[in-house]
Motif scaffolding. Structure first.
Motif, PDB file in Angstrom:
ATOM      1  N   ALA A 204       0.760  -1.086  -0.118  1.00 56.15           N
ATOM      2  CA  ALA A 204       0.227   0.126   0.025  1.00 56.15           C
ATOM      3  C   ALA A 204       0.959   1.193   0.040  1.00 56.15           C
ATOM      4  O   ALA A 204       0.303   2.296  -0.273  1.00 56.15           O
ATOM      5  CB  ALA A 204      -0.858   0.232   1.472  1.00 56.15           C
ATOM      6  N   HIS A 205       2.118   1.168   0.191  1.00 54.00           N
ATOM      7  CA  HIS A 205       3.109   2.244   0.467  1.00 54.00           C
ATOM      8  C   HIS A 205       3.093   2.868  -0.893  1.00 54.00           C
ATOM      9  O   HIS A 205       3.080   4.275  -0.821  1.00 54.00           O
ATOM     10  CB  HIS A 205       4.584   1.578   0.564  1.00 54.00           C
ATOM     11  CG  HIS A 205       5.524   2.708   1.014  1.00 54.00           C
ATOM     12  ND1 HIS A 205       5.346   3.435   2.015  1.00 54.00           N
ATOM     13  CD2 HIS A 205       6.612   3.247   0.408  1.00 54.00           C
ATOM     14  CE1 HIS A 205       6.446   4.475   2.144  1.00 54.00           C
ATOM     15  NE2 HIS A 205       7.137   4.135   1.256  1.00 54.00           N
ATOM     16  N   GLY A 206       3.038   2.416  -2.100  1.00 54.58           N
ATOM     17  CA  GLY A 206       2.691   3.088  -3.427  1.00 54.58           C
ATOM     18  C   GLY A 206       1.791   3.781  -3.670  1.00 54.58           C
ATOM     19  O   GLY A 206       1.619   5.218  -4.042  1.00 54.58           O
ATOM     20  N   GLY A 207       0.652   3.584  -3.065  1.00 54.33           N
ATOM     21  CA  GLY A 207      -0.582   4.271  -2.916  1.00 54.33           C
ATOM     22  C   GLY A 207      -0.500   5.632  -2.062  1.00 54.33           C
ATOM     23  O   GLY A 207      -1.168   6.687  -2.332  1.00 54.33           O
ATOM     24  N   VAL A 208       0.008   5.434  -0.978  1.00 55.46           N
ATOM     25  CA  VAL A 208       0.487   6.530  -0.094  1.00 55.46           C
ATOM     26  C   VAL A 208       1.341   7.500  -0.714  1.00 55.46           C
ATOM     27  O   VAL A 208       1.085   8.651  -0.822  1.00 55.46           O
ATOM     28  CB  VAL A 208       1.050   5.905   1.249  1.00 55.46           C
ATOM     29  CG1 VAL A 208       1.184   6.997   2.239  1.00 55.46           C
ATOM     30  CG2 VAL A 208       0.014   5.035   1.943  1.00 55.46           C
ATOM     31  N   ILE A 209       2.553   6.908  -1.537  1.00 57.94           N
ATOM     32  CA  ILE A 209       3.202   8.039  -2.140  1.00 57.94           C
ATOM     33  C   ILE A 209       2.242   8.871  -3.071  1.00 57.94           C
ATOM     34  O   ILE A 209       2.466  10.085  -3.575  1.00 57.94           O
ATOM     35  CB  ILE A 209       4.488   7.385  -2.915  1.00 57.94           C
ATOM     36  CG1 ILE A 209       5.240   6.619  -1.631  1.00 57.94           C
ATOM     37  CG2 ILE A 209       5.168   8.009  -3.897  1.00 57.94           C
ATOM     38  CD1 ILE A 209       6.295   5.759  -2.466  1.00 57.94           C
ATOM     39  N   MET A 210       1.619   8.053  -3.838  1.00 55.47           N
ATOM     40  CA  MET A 210       0.636   8.758  -4.866  1.00 55.47           C
ATOM     41  C   MET A 210      -0.128   9.572  -4.286  1.00 55.47           C
ATOM     42  O   MET A 210      -0.154  10.908  -4.910  1.00 55.47           O
ATOM     43  CB  MET A 210      -0.176   7.642  -5.669  1.00 55.47           C
ATOM     44  CG  MET A 210      -1.084   8.125  -6.714  1.00 55.47           C
ATOM     45  SD  MET A 210      -2.775   8.155  -6.314  1.00 55.47           S
ATOM     46  CE  MET A 210      -3.171   6.710  -5.255  1.00 55.47           C
ATOM     47  N   LEU A 211      -0.675   9.558  -3.075  1.00 58.16           N
ATOM     48  CA  LEU A 211      -1.678  10.704  -2.367  1.00 58.16           C
ATOM     49  C   LEU A 211      -0.713  11.480  -2.147  1.00 58.16           C
ATOM     50  O   LEU A 211      -1.139  12.908  -2.305  1.00 58.16           O
ATOM     51  CB  LEU A 211      -2.332   9.981  -1.099  1.00 58.16           C
ATOM     52  CG  LEU A 211      -3.520   9.223  -1.476  1.00 58.16           C
ATOM     53  CD1 LEU A 211      -3.877   8.422  -0.075  1.00 58.16           C
ATOM     54  CD2 LEU A 211      -4.503   9.856  -2.064  1.00 58.16           C
ATOM     55  N   GLY A 212       0.538  11.407  -1.715  1.00 52.89           N
ATOM     56  CA  GLY A 212       1.544  12.528  -1.304  1.00 52.89           C
ATOM     57  C   GLY A 212       1.581  13.382  -2.275  1.00 52.89           C
ATOM     58  O   GLY A 212       1.664  14.831  -2.099  1.00 52.89           O
ATOM     59  N   ALA A 213       1.860  12.736  -3.573  1.00 58.05           N
ATOM     60  CA  ALA A 213       1.885  13.570  -4.783  1.00 58.05           C
ATOM     61  C   ALA A 213       0.855  14.408  -4.892  1.00 58.05           C
ATOM     62  O   ALA A 213       0.711  15.776  -5.210  1.00 58.05           O
ATOM     63  CB  ALA A 213       2.119  12.841  -6.058  1.00 58.05           C
ATOM     64  N   TYR A 214      -0.448  14.082  -4.889  1.00 59.55           N
ATOM     65  CA  TYR A 214      -1.831  14.765  -5.221  1.00 59.55           C
ATOM     66  C   TYR A 214      -1.766  15.880  -3.967  1.00 59.55           C
ATOM     67  O   TYR A 214      -2.180  16.996  -4.121  1.00 59.55           O
ATOM     68  CB  TYR A 214      -2.893  13.864  -5.026  1.00 59.55           C
ATOM     69  CG  TYR A 214      -3.210  13.198  -6.492  1.00 59.55           C
ATOM     70  CD1 TYR A 214      -3.733  14.084  -7.520  1.00 59.55           C
ATOM     71  CD2 TYR A 214      -2.833  11.930  -6.874  1.00 59.55           C
ATOM     72  CE1 TYR A 214      -4.097  13.583  -8.604  1.00 59.55           C
ATOM     73  CE2 TYR A 214      -3.129  11.503  -7.843  1.00 59.55           C
ATOM     74  CZ  TYR A 214      -3.672  12.407  -8.785  1.00 59.55           C
ATOM     75  OH  TYR A 214      -3.854  11.533 -10.058  1.00 59.55           O
ATOM     76  N   PHE A 215      -1.663  15.171  -2.704  1.00 65.45           N
ATOM     77  CA  PHE A 215      -1.661  16.355  -1.650  1.00 65.45           C
ATOM     78  C   PHE A 215      -0.713  17.724  -2.241  1.00 65.45           C
ATOM     79  O   PHE A 215      -1.228  18.914  -1.762  1.00 65.45           O
ATOM     80  CB  PHE A 215      -1.155  15.779  -0.370  1.00 65.45           C
ATOM     81  CG  PHE A 215      -2.211  14.894   0.373  1.00 65.45           C
ATOM     82  CD1 PHE A 215      -3.475  15.055  -0.153  1.00 65.45           C
ATOM     83  CD2 PHE A 215      -1.788  13.994   1.170  1.00 65.45           C
ATOM     84  CE1 PHE A 215      -4.224  14.126   0.281  1.00 65.45           C
ATOM     85  CE2 PHE A 215      -2.434  13.039   1.618  1.00 65.45           C
ATOM     86  CZ  PHE A 215      -3.787  12.983   1.357  1.00 65.45           C
ATOM     87  N   GLY A 216       0.558  17.416  -2.289  1.00 62.90           N
ATOM     88  CA  GLY A 216       1.299  18.506  -2.730  1.00 62.90           C
ATOM     89  C   GLY A 216       1.016  19.271  -3.812  1.00 62.90           C
ATOM     90  O   GLY A 216       0.906  20.611  -3.854  1.00 62.90           O
ATOM     91  N   PHE A 217       0.385  18.714  -4.774  1.00 65.50           N
ATOM     92  CA  PHE A 217      -0.110  19.192  -6.188  1.00 65.50           C
ATOM     93  C   PHE A 217      -1.244  20.299  -5.608  1.00 65.50           C
ATOM     94  O   PHE A 217      -1.242  21.588  -5.921  1.00 65.50           O
ATOM     95  CB  PHE A 217      -0.582  18.169  -6.918  1.00 65.50           C
ATOM     96  CG  PHE A 217      -1.402  18.860  -8.093  1.00 65.50           C
ATOM     97  CD1 PHE A 217      -0.545  19.443  -9.267  1.00 65.50           C
ATOM     98  CD2 PHE A 217      -2.722  18.812  -8.443  1.00 65.50           C
ATOM     99  CE1 PHE A 217      -1.166  19.974 -10.254  1.00 65.50           C
ATOM    100  CE2 PHE A 217      -3.339  19.528  -9.474  1.00 65.50           C
ATOM    101  CZ  PHE A 217      -2.547  19.961 -10.419  1.00 65.50           C
ATOM    102  N   PHE A 218      -2.247  19.958  -4.776  1.00 68.61           N
ATOM    103  CA  PHE A 218      -3.366  20.693  -4.524  1.00 68.61           C
ATOM    104  C   PHE A 218      -3.096  21.662  -3.522  1.00 68.61           C
ATOM    105  O   PHE A 218      -3.344  22.662  -3.708  1.00 68.61           O
ATOM    106  CB  PHE A 218      -4.699  19.860  -3.991  1.00 68.61           C
ATOM    107  CG  PHE A 218      -5.229  18.924  -5.060  1.00 68.61           C
ATOM    108  CD1 PHE A 218      -5.797  19.673  -6.137  1.00 68.61           C
ATOM    109  CD2 PHE A 218      -5.234  17.694  -5.093  1.00 68.61           C
ATOM    110  CE1 PHE A 218      -6.329  18.951  -7.526  1.00 68.61           C
ATOM    111  CE2 PHE A 218      -5.904  16.923  -5.929  1.00 68.61           C
ATOM    112  CZ  PHE A 218      -6.442  17.611  -7.246  1.00 68.61           C
ATOM    113  N   GLY A 219      -1.960  21.488  -2.754  1.00 65.21           N
ATOM    114  CA  GLY A 219      -1.457  22.419  -1.762  1.00 65.21           C
ATOM    115  C   GLY A 219      -0.990  23.610  -2.511  1.00 65.21           C
ATOM    116  O   GLY A 219      -1.092  24.802  -2.194  1.00 65.21           O
TER     117      GLY A 219
END
Lengths: 292, 386
Positions: free
Chosen positions: A38-53
């Protein structure tokens, strides 16, 4: 010679991305003896969080960066609570954890597809794309930044594990969780800490990955390479994960640069298999018996 | 139970209506089949093609129909949805040739759907004209031309040849580097023919690098290309990888002009690639701003209230080819029509269409060269490879 150093820079830069992702795998493996896909999915969410931030909230880079890392820290803990804790309580075999991890990974990916959409997103340009030139060598500003922040994060992590009380507890638990619990250590807290640390680094990795390449729901697939790097360096060992990542990144780059990119994965994996035959625990792996 | 009965009644009603349509054609009407996706992902393209065919047929009929062998005929289109599915394309083709007895079929737009139709067309002796199916196998398989398959678009290898000719003749490039996707037929085809033609013209390929589908980092390959210092870099793959590799190339300090194929055009290319693709060129089927297509664009917009897609332009030329073929054949017969198509020459809005008897492709068809200027796609010129 110029070509050699340029490719070395490329390799180190690719390796440092792998390293940030690989330590997340290693941290969880060291305590729970399973690969947290699931680590890959968490990394992906990190990319989205940063993007929307950066785009929606218009935060400065440092703030968006922190938002993404804290966001993924919480997501990683949530994943542990929902997907793994019930299994731990039932003392399920480790195979169940892997299946649960894959489920969580697919779930995260599809939540993003359903809510945000399957299309690519591009980070705004935080660091100019103009490279720093040292003689004939070109070093990307983002690569340099990524290398420095990765190094700082990884050093802090190793210090945390070496110097703090909970770090000591993590080390103890990585030898034997059961004995550790018998000695009165709260293993549940240790597991949460480990997921939190992995999650935080996943956010860092996700933001850099998104900035370097692009953001899309399948980013998680890239982490396969970093997982391999973690195995290569020795699952469960943090310095091993970093070393494995840098070696894998550099080998890949040199094969692609000097032979042919078609042989890149072939040769990289032949070396991986050779290492595993000679040293089944990886370069710096801890020796464990299969507990399943 | 009630629901099932209602369903059966509804089906019977539909069957009756269809039978009524099939039986109601008058003797002075030429029936033409069309197939494509009207539902699913590609519905927007299918609808666009069918609308185009309907509009053009209506225009011909309002002008009194077309003259074939000294007799006036009206045109009628029978369009079926194949849902973008290859099996369904086969079923629909059987229905069009067996039940509706059409003289020719226009569509489909995808190579995957067009390829399995061939044996049915051949058996029924009904020619098919594919619109945007660019894979070479649509008309030629194992070195043998399929007698009843034709198309109006250029093929993938041809794009490679156009790019090579343009780079050598117009950009004055004498050395070129290629970066391509080994996991993709489209990319491989373009690369092969770019190399072949660029070398034939006297140019030199100084670097030939590849990556695997799904890769995001191209720096090792690009560093090698940088060391080879080519005049242009050919990137025959899709916009996402184009944007990534273009950005990475600029980061490594490569300043060369980049060149690509019809996998480039997309809004995403501009937003992701930004400055990195500025001043670069790609090959496309046509340009929306080209004066030759303006009339059709306005007519389509006036009738349907929305802009036509790329497919509409090629469906337009498929209709032109069909009408010219019928006139040349002089009779309404699939076999004669297929013969008439061979060697025919038609000036379409997407370029001159000269159907080669050996390949059934529009040989030497003009391609549009598009340049990216200030984040806009700017038409440069029509260009045909020799």
């Amino acid at each position: 010679m110029v070509q050699f150093f340029q490719q070395l820079i490329n390799g180190l830069s690719i390796g440092s991305v792998y390293a940030l992702m690989a330590v997340g795998y290693s941290l969880v493996y060291s305590i729970m003896n399973f690969s947290n896909f699931a680590h890959g999915g968490v990394i992906m969410l990190g990319a989205y969080f940063g993007f929307f931030g950066l785009t929606l909230l218009k935060l400065p880079f440092a703030a968006a960066f922190l938002l993404a890392s804290i966001g993924t820290l919480l997501v990683a803990i949530l994943v542990e609570r929902i997907a793994y804790k019930p299994l731990r309580e039932r003392k399920a075999p480790f195979l169940y954890f892997i299946i649960s991890a894959m489920g969580a990974s697919i779930l995260l990916e599809n939540i993003v597809i359903a809510t945000i959409g399957p299309t690519f997103r591009t980070y705004p340009e935080v660091f100019p794309r103009v490279p720093i030139n040292i003689g004939p060598l070109a070093i990307g500003r983002l690569d340099l930044m990524m290398f420095i922040i990765s190094a700082v994060c990884l050093t802090l992590l190793i210090l945390f594990i070496d110097r703090t009380k909970i770090g000591k507890a993590i080390q103890a638990a990585s030898y034997n969780v059961k004995a550790c619990a018998l000695m009165g250590v709260n293993t549940d807290r240790i597991i949460l800490t480990v997921f939190g640390l992995g999650g935080f680094l996943a956010g860092v990795a996700g933001v850099f990955f998104g900035m370097k390449y692009t953001v899309y729901p399948q980013i998680g697939n890239i982490t396969t390479k970093s997982f391999i790097a973690a195995v290569f360096g020795g699952l469960g060992s943090l310095p091993g994960a970093v070393l494995g990542s840098v070696i894998l990144g550099t080998i890949e780059t040199f094969v692609a640069g000097y032979l042919s990119s078609q042989f890149r994965d072939l040769i990289a994996f032949v070396i991986l298999i050779a290492v595993l035959i000679l040293r089944p625990t990886g370069i710096m792996g801890k020796v464990t018996e299969d507990k399943a | 139970m009630k629901r099932i009965r209602a369903l059966i009644i509804a089906l019977l009603a539909v069957a009756l209506i269809l039978a009524g349509c099939a039986g109601g054609g008058k003797s002075d009407t030429i029936k033409v089949g069309w197939l494509g996706a009207l539902t699913g992902d590609q519905a927007v393209w299918g609808e666009n093609e069918l609308n185009t065919v309907k509009m053009l047929f209506e225009e011909y009929n309002n002008a009194g129909g077309i003259e074939v062998g000294g007799k006036k005929y009206k045109l009628e289109v029978i369009g079926y949805d194949n849902k973008g599915d290859a099996q369904e394309a086969v079923n629909v083709t059987k229905r069009l040739t067996g039940q509706d007895k059409v003289v020719a079929i226009i569509g489909p737009n995808s190579s995957g759907n067009a390829i399995p139709m061939a044996p049915i067309l051949e058996k029924a002796k009904v020619p098919g004209i594919a619109t945007v199916a660019t894979n070479p196998k649509v008309t030629v398989q194992d070195g043998k031309v399929k007698p009843y398959n034709f198309r109006v678009c250029f093929i993938d290898p041809y794009q490679g040849a156009v790019a090579a000719g343009f780079a050598f003749d117009r950009l004055g490039a004498r050395t070129a580097a290629v970066l391509y996707d080994v996991g993709d037929d489209y990319s491989q085809g373009l690369r092969e023919f770019f190399k072949l033609n660029f070398e034939k013209k006297g140019g030199k390929i100084v670097a030939d690098e590849s990556f695997n589908s799904g890769d995001v980092d191209f720096r090792p390959q690009l560093s090698k290309i940088k060391a080879a210092n080519p005049d242009v870099i050919f990137m025959p793959y899709f916009f996402k990888e184009v944007a990534l590799s273009a950005n990475q190339a600029r980061e490594l300090g490569l300043k060369q002009v980049l060149l690509g194929g019809d996998g480039w055009p997309s809004d995403q290319l501009i937003s992701m690639g930004g400055k990195a693709v500025e001043g670069c060129y790609f090959v496309n089927h046509l340009d929306y701003a080209d004066p030759a297509v303006q009339d059709f664009k306005t007519r389509y917009k006036a009738k349907y209230g929305k802009e036509t897609e790329l497919n509409g332009f090629l469906a337009h030329d498929a209709v032109l080819l069909l009408v010219e073929g019928l006139k040349k054949a002089g009779k309404v017969n699939g076999e004669a029509l297929a013969k008439a198509f061979e060697g025919i020459e038609v000036q379409g809005i997407t370029g001159r269409i000269h159907i080669s008897p050996e390949t059934h492709n529009p040989e030497g068809k003009d391609a549009a060269i598009i340049k990216i200027v200030d984040g806009q796609y700017v038409f440069q010129e029509k260009y045909a490879a020799q």
